[in-house]
Design an enzyme around this catalytic site. Structure first.
Site, PDB file in Angstrom:
ATOM      1  N   CYS A  45       0.840  -1.216   0.000  1.00 10.24           N
ATOM      2  CA  CYS A  45       0.000   0.000   0.000  1.00 10.24           C
ATOM      3  C   CYS A  45       0.867   1.253   0.000  1.00 10.24           C
ATOM      4  CB  CYS A  45      -0.895   0.015   1.238  1.00 10.24           C
ATOM      5  SG  CYS A  45      -2.046  -1.352   1.326  1.00 10.24           S
TER       6      CYS A  45
HETATM    7  C1  BEZ Z   1       0.606  -4.601   1.852  1.00  9.49           C
HETATM    8  O1  BEZ Z   1       0.097  -3.556   1.525  1.00  9.49           O
HETATM    9  O2  BEZ Z   1       1.807  -4.784   1.746  1.00  9.49           O
HETATM   10  C2  BEZ Z   1      -0.214  -5.728   2.374  1.00  9.49           C
HETATM   11  C3  BEZ Z   1      -1.381  -5.490   3.064  1.00  9.49           C
HETATM   12  C4  BEZ Z   1      -2.108  -6.537   3.575  1.00  9.49           C
HETATM   13  C5  BEZ Z   1      -1.672  -7.829   3.360  1.00  9.49           C
HETATM   14  C6  BEZ Z   1      -0.522  -8.087   2.640  1.00  9.49           C
HETATM   15  C7  BEZ Z   1       0.234  -7.021   2.145  1.00  9.49           C
END
Ligand code: BEZ
Length: 212
Positions: A45
């Site tokens: 994200c």
């Molecule tokens: C991420 O944004 O890296 C992420 C968020 C939730 C689960 C796995 C990865």
């Protein structure tokens, strides 16, 4: 019921990093992209929000506003923005909606319980100035989105709204398009496609992008 193409995007009022957002009023006469993030302070994200901030001018050129949503609250988002700016070499330039009670996430069906019952998946809703949902994309948390593809979809939607064409596989702005099969009148074809077209099959007619 799940949101479908052509539906009016559900309206809402919610807090964001740039104050209260009344969604339909906030869209105004522009296009909008509403996209969800599973959680603050997560790695993928962080790269996605940094990317959108860096290419924000590409959305502006397309008369399109961008709005991220994540299930955390505004103070958490504000803390996360510091990390995004520092690690992604950018300044945040669009709002992140707070959704601690999952109001917006549930309204848009962004929580897919068989994937995760509390966090959102990576949803993208493309909304036009009449507030209609025109396209949707859904990825799992483990797959960061390709924002070139998101810009490409906007280009296709905006082009095909104004010309009787559709965009073929892997099309990019400026490349040849297909003429919609319903257009058959030879005079209309001449008028609408003065640069001509190539009929590979009666139903498969390629033409230079009409607004170029
Ligand atoms: C991420 O944004 O890296 C992420 C968020 C939730 C689960 C796995 C990865």
């Amino acid at each position: 019921m799940a949101i479908q193409l052509g539906d009016i995007a559900p309206d809402f009022s919610a807090e964001s990093t740039e104050g209260t957002i009344r969604f339909h009023d906030w869209i105004g006469d522009k296009w909008a992209v509403l996209f969800s993030h599973p959680k603050d302070f997560t790695p993928v994200c962080t790269t996605e929000l940094g990317m959108v901030a860096r290419i924000k001018s590409e959305f502006d050129k397309r008369n399109t506003k961008v709005l991220a949503v994540s299930v955390d609250d505004v103070p958490s988002h504000k803390g996360w923005i510091g990390d995004i700016e520092e690690t992604q070499s950018t300044r945040m330039n669009f709002p992140i909606l707070a959704d601690p009670d999952r109001k917006v996430s549930n309204l848009y069906g962004m929580i897919h319980p068989n994937a995760n019952d509390t966090l959102t998946v990576r949803s993208v809703f493309f909304i036009d100035p009449r507030k209609k949902v025109r396209a949707m994309i859904t990825y799992p948390a483990s797959t960061g989105r390709n924002f070139d593809e998101i810009l490409r979809v906007i280009d296709s939607l905006q082009l095909t709204d104004h010309h009787q064409v559709a965009t073929p596989a892997n099309w990019k702005n400026g490349e040849d398009c297909v003429i919609v099969p319903s257009l058959q009148d030879p005079e209309e074809l001449k008028k609408k496609f003065p640069k001509g077209y190539k009929a590979l099959r009666p139903y498969l007619r390629m033409t230079p992008q009409p607004n170029r």
